[in-house]
Design a protein around this motif. Structure first.
Motif, PDB file in Angstrom:
ATOM      1  N   LEU A  97       0.848  -1.191   0.000  1.00  0.00           N
ATOM      2  CA  LEU A  97       0.000   0.000   0.000  1.00  0.00           C
ATOM      3  C   LEU A  97       0.881   1.237   0.000  1.00  0.00           C
ATOM      4  O   LEU A  97       1.717   1.416   0.884  1.00  0.00           O
ATOM      5  N   LEU A  98       0.683   2.106  -0.983  1.00  0.00           N
ATOM      6  CA  LEU A  98       1.442   3.352  -1.104  1.00  0.00           C
ATOM      7  C   LEU A  98       0.572   4.501  -0.639  1.00  0.00           C
ATOM      8  O   LEU A  98      -0.521   4.718  -1.170  1.00  0.00           O
ATOM      9  N   SER A  99       1.039   5.256   0.352  1.00  0.00           N
ATOM     10  CA  SER A  99       0.285   6.374   0.907  1.00  0.00           C
ATOM     11  C   SER A  99       0.835   7.692   0.363  1.00  0.00           C
ATOM     12  O   SER A  99       2.022   7.983   0.501  1.00  0.00           O
ATOM     13  N   LYS A 157      -0.005  -4.452  -8.744  1.00  0.00           N
ATOM     14  CA  LYS A 157       0.006  -5.089  -7.432  1.00  0.00           C
ATOM     15  C   LYS A 157       0.099  -4.078  -6.290  1.00  0.00           C
ATOM     16  O   LYS A 157       0.000  -4.449  -5.125  1.00  0.00           O
ATOM     17  N   ILE A 158       0.328  -2.812  -6.616  1.00  0.00           N
ATOM     18  CA  ILE A 158       0.423  -1.773  -5.587  1.00  0.00           C
ATOM     19  C   ILE A 158      -0.930  -1.085  -5.439  1.00  0.00           C
ATOM     20  O   ILE A 158      -1.502  -0.600  -6.423  1.00  0.00           O
ATOM     21  N   LYS A 159      -1.431  -1.026  -4.212  1.00  0.00           N
ATOM     22  CA  LYS A 159      -2.642  -0.268  -3.918  1.00  0.00           C
ATOM     23  C   LYS A 159      -2.237   1.134  -3.442  1.00  0.00           C
ATOM     24  O   LYS A 159      -1.190   1.294  -2.806  1.00  0.00           O
ATOM     25  N   THR A 160      -3.054   2.115  -3.751  1.00  0.00           N
ATOM     26  CA  THR A 160      -2.702   3.502  -3.430  1.00  0.00           C
ATOM     27  C   THR A 160      -3.745   4.132  -2.528  1.00  0.00           C
ATOM     28  O   THR A 160      -4.951   4.022  -2.774  1.00  0.00           O
ATOM     29  N   GLU A 161      -3.277   4.795  -1.494  1.00  0.00           N
ATOM     30  CA  GLU A 161      -4.127   5.629  -0.639  1.00  0.00           C
ATOM     31  C   GLU A 161      -3.764   7.076  -0.924  1.00  0.00           C
ATOM     32  O   GLU A 161      -2.645   7.512  -0.636  1.00  0.00           O
ATOM     33  N   LEU A 162      -4.696   7.823  -1.505  1.00  0.00           N
ATOM     34  CA  LEU A 162      -4.457   9.228  -1.865  1.00  0.00           C
ATOM     35  C   LEU A 162      -5.221  10.115  -0.903  1.00  0.00           C
ATOM     36  O   LEU A 162      -6.454  10.115  -0.878  1.00  0.00           O
ATOM     37  N   ARG A 163      -4.477  10.872  -0.101  1.00  0.00           N
ATOM     38  CA  ARG A 163      -5.072  11.760   0.894  1.00  0.00           C
ATOM     39  C   ARG A 163      -4.867  13.206   0.453  1.00  0.00           C
ATOM     40  O   ARG A 163      -3.734  13.686   0.379  1.00  0.00           O
ATOM     41  N   ARG A 170       3.193   8.981   5.586  1.00  0.00           N
ATOM     42  CA  ARG A 170       3.068   9.095   4.131  1.00  0.00           C
ATOM     43  C   ARG A 170       4.356   8.631   3.457  1.00  0.00           C
ATOM     44  O   ARG A 170       5.458   8.972   3.884  1.00  0.00           O
ATOM     45  N   ASP A 171       4.201   7.879   2.404  1.00  0.00           N
ATOM     46  CA  ASP A 171       5.369   7.448   1.633  1.00  0.00           C
ATOM     47  C   ASP A 171       5.884   8.584   0.749  1.00  0.00           C
ATOM     48  O   ASP A 171       7.092   8.765   0.593  1.00  0.00           O
ATOM     49  N   VAL A 172       4.938   9.331   0.166  1.00  0.00           N
ATOM     50  CA  VAL A 172       5.287  10.426  -0.743  1.00  0.00           C
ATOM     51  C   VAL A 172       4.339  11.589  -0.491  1.00  0.00           C
ATOM     52  O   VAL A 172       3.143  11.392  -0.282  1.00  0.00           O
ATOM     53  N   SER A 179      16.048   7.389   3.222  1.00  0.00           N
ATOM     54  CA  SER A 179      16.591   6.152   3.753  1.00  0.00           C
ATOM     55  C   SER A 179      17.066   5.211   2.650  1.00  0.00           C
ATOM     56  O   SER A 179      16.456   5.102   1.591  1.00  0.00           O
ATOM     57  N   ARG A 180      18.164   4.514   2.933  1.00  0.00           N
ATOM     58  CA  ARG A 180      18.652   3.506   1.994  1.00  0.00           C
ATOM     59  C   ARG A 180      17.696   2.322   1.904  1.00  0.00           C
ATOM     60  O   ARG A 180      17.763   1.527   0.979  1.00  0.00           O
ATOM     61  N   LEU A 181      16.804   2.209   2.905  1.00  0.00           N
ATOM     62  CA  LEU A 181      15.831   1.122   2.913  1.00  0.00           C
ATOM     63  C   LEU A 181      14.475   1.563   2.368  1.00  0.00           C
ATOM     64  O   LEU A 181      13.452   1.003   2.725  1.00  0.00           O
ATOM     65  N   ARG A 182      14.483   2.565   1.507  1.00  0.00           N
ATOM     66  CA  ARG A 182      13.237   3.030   0.915  1.00  0.00           C
ATOM     67  C   ARG A 182      12.548   1.863   0.189  1.00  0.00           C
ATOM     68  O   ARG A 182      13.161   1.185  -0.636  1.00  0.00           O
ATOM     69  N   PRO A 183      11.268   1.614   0.472  1.00  0.00           N
ATOM     70  CA  PRO A 183      10.577   0.477  -0.139  1.00  0.00           C
ATOM     71  C   PRO A 183      10.546   0.577  -1.665  1.00  0.00           C
ATOM     72  O   PRO A 183      10.435   1.678  -2.219  1.00  0.00           O
ATOM     73  N   PRO A 184      10.615  -0.563  -2.351  1.00  0.00           N
ATOM     74  CA  PRO A 184      10.537  -0.552  -3.819  1.00  0.00           C
ATOM     75  C   PRO A 184       9.279   0.127  -4.345  1.00  0.00           C
ATOM     76  O   PRO A 184       9.316   0.771  -5.390  1.00  0.00           O
ATOM     77  N   LYS A 185       8.155  -0.009  -3.631  1.00  0.00           N
ATOM     78  CA  LYS A 185       6.912   0.624  -4.091  1.00  0.00           C
ATOM     79  C   LYS A 185       7.080   2.142  -4.135  1.00  0.00           C
ATOM     80  O   LYS A 185       6.596   2.810  -5.063  1.00  0.00           O
ATOM     81  N   THR A 186       7.766   2.703  -3.129  1.00  0.00           N
ATOM     82  CA  THR A 186       7.975   4.146  -3.083  1.00  0.00           C
ATOM     83  C   THR A 186       8.938   4.599  -4.166  1.00  0.00           C
ATOM     84  O   THR A 186       8.691   5.597  -4.858  1.00  0.00           O
TER      85      THR A 186
END
Length: 312
Positions: free
Chosen positions: A96-98, A123-129, A142-144, A283-290
Motif C-alpha cells: 500500500l502506497l500512501s 500489485k500496488i494499492k494507493t491511498e491518496l489523501r 506518508r510514503d510520498v 533512507s537507503r531502505l526506501r521500499p521498492p513501491k515508493t
C-alpha cells in the motif's frame, strides 16, 4: 512486560492517532471498533501509560501518547521498508502506497499520475489523501508527499518538479464584453475572481522581471471561493479574470477556453517565487513501491513539467 510489545498493536496505535479515533481507524483497517479499542487498551496496560483521552465522540492523544507515537512512527516505517526490500528485491513491487497532496493539485495532476502508475504496477494499492492543511509526512506515515510553496526543514528529500508559474487568464466571452487589460493596473477595472482560503482572500502580485521585487495589486471582483475548481468554472463561463498556476488551467489554455493575459509580467499570489516539490524519505531502505512511484512521477512530469507544455 515492555520487552514483548506487539508490532501490530504499535501499528494500530499510529493508525488511531492519524485517523483521529477508534471508529475511523477501524474503518481504514477493515476491523471491528471493539477489536481496535481492545488492542489499544492492552497496549496501555502493557506500557503502564494512558495513551488516549476517551471522549464521547472522539479520542485525543495524551502527552505520553503523543511522545510515544512520534518516537515509534519512524521505527515502524524503517521496519516495514526493510521487510518490503527483502521480499520484493527479485519481484514486482507490492503493498500500500500512501500519498498526500494539496486538494486542487491532487485532483488535477496527481490523480492522472496515480492512474498511470496503477497501470504499470497493478500489485500496488494507493491511498491518496488530499488536504490543504499542513501534514507532517513522517508522523502521518506518508510514503510520498506533494507540496506547493515554501518547505520546512523536515529531514526528507525534496525534489523540485517545477516552479509555480502563474497565469492571468479569462474566457474569450469575458474579453469580448469587457476588453483586454494591457497593463497590470488595468486589472483594477476588471472583475477578478479570487480564491479565499484559511489565510483570507488571495492577493495578487506582479513584477516586470526576476530582478525586481513583487508589487501587490489590490484587485477585487464579484466572486470569492475557497474552491479553486469553482473559480475556474466561473472563469470558463465568462464571469471574470483568474490568476491561477499553469498546473490548474493547462488544459483550458491549450484548448483556448481560457486566454493568457499580461504575459510580459511575472505573477504570484505571494511576494516570492515558489515551486512544487516531491517529498520522500532519504533512507537507503526506501521500499521498492515508493521508489517505483518516485521514478514514475519524475519520468511522467518531465522537464519542463507536463503542465507547462500547453503552448506547444
Amino acid at each position: 512486560m515492555k520487552d514483548n510489545l506487539d508490532l501490530n498493536a504499535l501499528r494500530t496505535l499510529r493508525l488511531v492517532a492519524e485517523a483521529g479515533g477508534f471508529t475511523a481507524a477501524a474503518h481504514r483497517s477493515h476491523r471491528a471498533v471493539s477489536s481496535v479499542s481492545r488492542q489499544i487498551a492492552a497496549l496501555e496496560r502493557q506500557l503502564g501509560q494512558t495513551l488516549f483521552y476517551r471522549h464521547t465522540r472522539a479520542v485525543e492523544l495524551t502527552e505520553a501518547g503523543t511522545r510515544y507515537v512520534e518516537a515509534i512512527a519512524p521505527l515502524i516505517d524503517q521496519l516495514e521498508a526493510a521487510t518490503d526490500t527483502v521480499f520484493e528485491r527479485d519481484g514486482e513491487p507490492t503493498g500500500l502506497l500512501s500519498i498526500n497532496a494539496p486538494v486542487a493539485f491532487g485532483e488535477r495532476q496527481v490523480v492522472p499520475l496515480v492512474h498511470g502508475f496503477a497501470q504499470r504496477y497493478p500489485k500496488i494499492k494507493t491511498e491518496l489523501r488530499l488536504t490543504d492543511q499542513f501534514e507532517d509526512p513522517v508522523r502521518a506515515g506518508r510514503d510520498v508527499t506533494f507540496r506547493v510553496g515554501r518547505l520546512s526543514d523536515s529531514g526528507l528529500v525534496a525534489r523540485t518538479l517545477g516552479p509555480m508559474h502563474y497565469i492571468v487568464a479569462a474566457a474569450p466571452d469575458y474579453l469580448d464584453r469587457c476588453g483586454w487589460p494591457t497593463t497590470p493596473v488595468d486589472l483594477l477595472k476588471h472583475a477578478c475572481l479570487r480564491y479565499q482560503g484559511e489565510y483570507g482572500r488571495q492577493r495578487w502580485f506582479w513584477r516586470p522581471t526576476e530582478t525586481q521585487p513583487f508589487q501587490r495589486l489590490d484587485i477585487d471582483g464579484p466572486l470569492y471561493s475557497d474552491d479553486a475548481t469553482s473559480l475556474r468554472a466561473a472563469a470558463l463561463l465568462g464571469q471574470g479574470i483568474v490568476l491561477f498556476p499553469t498546473w490548474l488551467i493547462d488544459q483550458e489554455l491549450a484548448r483556448g477556453e481560457l486566454l493568457p493575459l499580461l504575459t510580459d509580467w511575472q505573477w504570484e499570489v505571494a511576494p516570492e517565487s515558489r515551486a512544487i516539490h516531491l517529498l520522500y524519505t532519504g533512507s537507503r531502505l526506501r521500499p521498492p513501491k515508493t521508489q517505483a512511484f518516485i521514478d514514475h512521477v519524475l519520468e511522467t512530469v518531465g522537464d519542463p513539467p507536463i503542465w507547462e507544455r500547453w503552448q506547444r
